[in-house]
Design an enzyme around this catalytic site. Structure first.
Site, short mmCIF file in Angstrom:
data_model
loop_
_atom_site.label_atom_id
_atom_site.label_comp_id
_atom_site.label_asym_id
_atom_site.label_seq_id
_atom_site.Cartn_x
_atom_site.Cartn_y
_atom_site.Cartn_z
CG ASP A 36 -2.12 0.90 1.07
OD1 ASP A 36 -2.38 1.37 -0.05
OD2 ASP A 36 -2.79 1.15 2.10
CG ASN A 84 -7.93 -2.00 -5.31
OD1 ASN A 84 -7.07 -2.87 -5.07
ND2 ASN A 84 -8.12 -0.98 -4.47
C1 IPE Z 1 -5.52 -2.75 -0.34
O1 IPE Z 1 -5.16 -1.42 -0.47
C2 IPE Z 1 -5.46 -3.43 -1.66
C3 IPE Z 1 -4.15 -3.59 -2.28
C4 IPE Z 1 -3.01 -3.24 -1.75
C5 IPE Z 1 -4.17 -4.22 -3.56
P1 IPE Z 1 -6.26 -0.27 -0.63
O2 IPE Z 1 -5.49 1.01 -0.71
O3 IPE Z 1 -7.17 -0.58 -1.75
O4 IPE Z 1 -7.06 -0.38 0.74
P2 IPE Z 1 -7.93 0.68 1.52
O5 IPE Z 1 -8.95 1.22 0.55
O6 IPE Z 1 -7.00 1.75 1.98
O7 IPE Z 1 -8.54 -0.07 2.65
C1 IPE Z 2 -1.53 0.25 -3.35
O1 IPE Z 2 -1.31 1.61 -3.41
C2 IPE Z 2 -1.73 -0.37 -4.71
C3 IPE Z 2 -3.11 -0.77 -4.99
C4 IPE Z 2 -4.11 -0.71 -4.16
C5 IPE Z 2 -3.36 -1.27 -6.31
P1 IPE Z 2 -2.52 2.63 -3.42
O2 IPE Z 2 -2.88 2.93 -4.83
O3 IPE Z 2 -3.63 2.18 -2.58
O4 IPE Z 2 -1.82 3.91 -2.78
P2 IPE Z 2 -2.47 4.91 -1.74
O5 IPE Z 2 -2.97 4.08 -0.60
O6 IPE Z 2 -3.57 5.62 -2.44
O7 IPE Z 2 -1.33 5.81 -1.37
MG MG Z 3 -4.10 2.38 -0.62
#
Ligand code: IPE
Ligand code: IPE
Ligand code: MG
Length: 259
Positions: A36, A84
């Protein structure tokens, strides 16, 4: 006797080039990572969010190699959740292209490192080009006998458990199973992680970016895993970060309900 262990450690260090751990026998077998913070990493640099995803792909390469070197058996990486899809189309499209680019560049290295690719998630709902890249990588690495690199792609734990329940209900309805026989082993055998065999349960769950939640990731399989949260954003996470995390794991005392 002490010299014997010292020698063993030195041998192991030699084999792995560098082995930073005192307890060679306490490497977590199944490590799962919620990768993340890609978006925030990019925003901090005034870049578009997708630049963070691109950089995050390089982290995947580094962490995969190091995990395999230190003796992790299964590395499950949360790459895309069933939630997502709620992101804007251009970002989703970029994320769906990433596995294509990743495997294009990285499969030769995976073969060299004897790493086997697997996938969990509702892959039939992915775009055709993403499915094709994943299936090809699985095929290209299927004879490898080392670490399993298990991607969670369009994965959601609640849906996974509902699917398992439906399959089991159907077996009961068709008189192939007595409802009294349903136990943890049977339930697990219907989860997407069933193909991981002895390593189905997670030992160590890492989440980067400072968020401290599970986001629908391996809810069943994490029942007794150790959690590790770090503020580092995924593109900044590196080999040293992984080693630090594993060192913390080695100081934990897992009790599994006993004393
Ligand atoms: C969890 O991260 C999913 C992945 C890392 C693929 P998200 O960024 O989607 O999770 P939330 O929305 O902060 O809970
Ligand atoms: C994790 O990084 C990757 C996926 C969930 C695909 P994020 O895209 O959630 O990054 P933040 O949490 O918005 O910084
Ligand atoms: Mg995230």
């Amino acid at each position: 006797m002490i010299n014997f262990f010292k020698k063993k450690k030195q041998e192991a260090e030699k084999k792995n080039e560098i082995h930073p751990f005192d307890k060679l026998d306490e490497i977590p077998a199944h490590v799962a990572i919620i990768m993340d913070g890609n978006g925030r990493w990019a925003q901090k640099k005034l870049l578009p969010r997708i630049a963070g995803h691109k950089e995050g792909m390089n982290t995947v390469k580094k962490i995969t190699k190091r995990s395999s070197q230190i003796g992790i058996k299964v590395l499950t990486l949360y790459a895309f959740s069933t939630e997502n899809w709620r992101r804007p189309d251009p970002e989703v499209n970029f994320l769906m292209q990433l596995p294509v680019d990743f495997f294009d560049a990285f499969v030769p290295d995976l073969i060299k490192e004897n790493i086997k690719v697997q996938v969990i998630g509702f892959t039939d709902q992915l775009p055709a080009h993403t499915q094709k890249a994943v299936m090809q990588a699985i095929e290209d690495t299927k004879n490898n006998t080392g670490m399993i690199l298990n991607f969670a792609l369009n994965y959601g734990s609640r849906s996974e458990m509902i699917e398992a329940t439906k399959q089991i209900a159907k077996m009961v309805k068709d008189n192939r199973l007595d409802s009294e026989e349903i136990d943890e082993t049977i339930f697990e055998s219907h989860l997407m992680t069933a193909s991981l065999g002895d390593y189905q349960e997670v030992d160590f769950m890492i989440r980067t970016s400072g968020e401290e939640r599970m986001s629908n990731f391996l809810l069943w399989q994490n029942a007794y895993s150790e959690f590790y949260f770090t503020k580092e954003l995924w593109p900044d996470f590196n080999e040293q970060s992984l080693e630090n995390a594993v060192s913390v794991y080695q100081k934990r005392h897992r009790r599994f309900g006993a004393l």
